[in-house]
Design a protein around this motif. Structure first.
Motif, PDB file in Angstrom:
ATOM      1  N   GLY A   1      -6.740  -2.528   1.045  1.00  0.00           N
ATOM      2  CA  GLY A   1      -5.374  -2.719   1.522  1.00  0.00           C
ATOM      3  C   GLY A   1      -4.464  -3.270   0.464  1.00  0.00           C
TER       4      GLY A   1
ATOM      5  N   ARG B   1      -4.416   4.267   0.565  1.00  0.00           N
ATOM      6  CA  ARG B   1      -4.309   4.895   1.881  1.00  0.00           C
ATOM      7  C   ARG B   1      -5.451   5.880   2.133  1.00  0.00           C
TER       8      ARG B   1
ATOM      9  N   ALA C   1      -8.071   4.275   4.320  1.00  0.00           N
ATOM     10  CA  ALA C   1      -7.705   3.771   5.656  1.00  0.00           C
ATOM     11  C   ALA C   1      -8.783   4.104   6.679  1.00  0.00           C
TER      12      ALA C   1
ATOM     13  N   CYS D   1     -11.638   1.760   6.376  1.00  0.00           N
ATOM     14  CA  CYS D   1     -11.301   0.448   6.941  1.00  0.00           C
ATOM     15  C   CYS D   1     -11.392   0.479   8.466  1.00  0.00           C
TER      16      CYS D   1
ATOM     17  N   SER E   1      -6.534  -4.758   6.046  1.00  0.00           N
ATOM     18  CA  SER E   1      -6.229  -3.650   5.151  1.00  0.00           C
ATOM     19  C   SER E   1      -5.733  -2.432   5.916  1.00  0.00           C
TER      20      SER E   1
ATOM     21  N   LEU F   1      -2.117  -3.000   6.567  1.00  0.00           N
ATOM     22  CA  LEU F   1      -1.310  -2.844   5.354  1.00  0.00           C
ATOM     23  C   LEU F   1      -1.176  -1.383   4.954  1.00  0.00           C
ATOM     24  N   LEU F   2      -2.166  -0.583   5.345  1.00  0.00           N
ATOM     25  CA  LEU F   2      -2.161   0.835   4.993  1.00  0.00           C
ATOM     26  C   LEU F   2      -1.470   1.700   6.053  1.00  0.00           C
TER      27      LEU F   2
ATOM     28  N   CYS G   1       4.505  -4.558   2.247  1.00  0.00           N
ATOM     29  CA  CYS G   1       3.469  -3.577   2.597  1.00  0.00           C
ATOM     30  C   CYS G   1       3.688  -3.020   3.999  1.00  0.00           C
TER      31      CYS G   1
END
Length: 429
Positions: A182, A187, A190, A193, A211, A214-215, A401
């Motif tokens: 993140g 990305r 993602a 995650c 993360s 944030l993504l 972010c």
């Protein structure tokens, strides 16, 4: 007096100077952990401390073998500051056998791992050249975790090494990789995650959720973030709570805050979170909390987070109530640096702040989210990164972010001179 006697008498003071460099470097590093997460420290304050810390580290580097010996002797205490100084010196000297020994020690001491990460982030890119790549390719999981953390501090994408690390069997490496996914704006990771939201390790679940948010993910990570707030004794609860309230609308946040207020143990969380929500309808309640010495400074910080006011600059502070012990100082020579989130914050004057709000509160729209006096935007948050205090800057980095998923998280804990260089080049729009 013989030449040998003269040499011995000259060597003794030099040894004392080098020892002093090692002691001061460790002390300043410990203070830096406090200041970098404080509510009253601005970037130029951190720069002053970093310049002093760099001078002592330079003294150790110039002393070469004597500097290494002084760090070895200091390692008898094996604290964060001692480990930090020793690893920085090993990196600057490209002393790989010594670095291996230090990392082996640090792996056994979880309490110093943040110092290891900071050491990698402190070292120059030139010092890390070759070393970081070898560590990223190493079979040893802990060394790969350290290298990923160092890349994160330097805003460098670890590349393919990160792809494999997010699913590694080792918890330390996996957690560091999920965090970096993140913070590096990856990305493409993602989905990994989101898959890790069911990880068996609570820390991995938290970093995966953070993360993912944030993504750009906004739904699936919420449950994992909420679970992280319920884990007592973990360092992730406050981070998770802050992120949850950044995502919640004021309407969604209201019942959550009410629930927290029903539990005395969570009143401080409620005050802190009210500042994150940023709804000015909560300001009168925050002003009321300023009457309570146990909540006063935290409520003042929350008020400043919403309105952007500097209470000390505007003379909206008061003297500490009688019987309140003074805070640990932030002077480098002060050894009492135990972290208390209220340390260094001004004591707000509820009467004067109430009068200010009565006169100016109409300029804020109820139900909007305000952060440092404005609705979060890219340009505004970049301005907070440049001029705000550390906790405000940390929030601004997260907002950037959230505003543009896939952006790299600005490392507000990196060496101050490097941050200043980055910010001079950071786009305002």
């Amino acid at each position: 007096m013989t030449a040998a006697t003269i040499a011995r008498s000259a060597a003794a003071p030099v040894a004392l100077v080098v020892q002093r460099h090692a002691e001061e470097a460790a002390l300043l590093c410990n203070q830096r952990f406090f200041l970098a997460a404080s509510g009253h420290t601005k970037l130029h304050h951190l720069r002053r401390l970093d310049d002093r810390l760099a001078a002592h580290l330079d003294g150790l580097a110039v002393a070469r073998d004597a500097g290494s010996r002084a760090c070895d002797e200091a390692l008898a205490r094996a604290g964060r500051g001692e480990v930090f100084a020793a690893i920085v010196l090993a990196l600057e000297n490209h002393d790989l056998p010594r670095l291996d020994r230090l990392l082996a020690v640090a792996e056994l001491l979880p309490e110093v791992r943040d110092a290891v990460a900071l050491a990698g982030g402190w070292a120059s890119g030139e010092s890390l050249r070759g070393i970081a790549k070898d560590m990223l390719d190493a079979p040893h999981a802990f060394r790969r975790a350290v290298a990923i953390a160092a890349c994160d501090f330097h805003m460098v994408d670890p590349g393919e090494a990160l792809n494999a690390a997010v699913a590694d069997a080792g918890v330390v490496l996996r957690a560091q990789a999920l965090r970096a996914a993140g913070e590096c704006g990856r990305r493409d990771l993602a989905a990994a995650c989101l898959g890790a939201l069911e990880d068996e390790d609570a820390g991995c679940r938290f970093w995966a959720a953070r993360s993912a948010v944030l993504l750009g993910e906004r739904h699936k990570p919420i449950h994992a973030l909420h679970d992280a707030t319920l884990l007592p004794g973990t360092p992730h609860g406050r981070l998770a709570l802050s992120l949850l309230f950044k995502l919640a609308t004021p309407a969604q946040a209201a019942p959550l805050l009410a629930e927290m207020l029903d539990k005395p143990a969570h009143v401080r969380d409620a005050v802190r979170s009210a500042g994150t929500v940023g709804d000015t309808r909560l300001v009168p309640w925050l002003i009321t909390q300023m009457e309570d010495p146990a909540l006063s400074r935290l409520a003042g910080e929350a008020f400043s987070t919403v309105t952007g006011l500097d209470l000390a600059w505007l003379d909206l502070e008061r003297k500490p109530p009688e019987g309140i012990e003074s805070d640990p100082g932030d002077a480098p020579e002060d050894e009492d640096v135990a972290m208390n989130e209220d340390d260094g914050l001004p004591w707000p004057d509820p009467a004067r702040i109430g009068a200010w709000w009565a006169a100016h509160g109409h300029g804020f729209a109820p139900g909007e989210r305000y952060f440092m006096g404005a609705v979060p935007s890219w340009a505004h948050c970049v301005g907070v990164l440049r001029h705000g205090c550390q906790r405000q800057r940390m929030a601004a980095a997260e907002y950037l972010c959230l505003l543009r998923p896939g952006s790299k998280l600005f490392p507000t804990g990196a060496p101050a001179w490097r941050q200043q260089r980055w910010l001079a080049q950071w786009p305002d729009e």
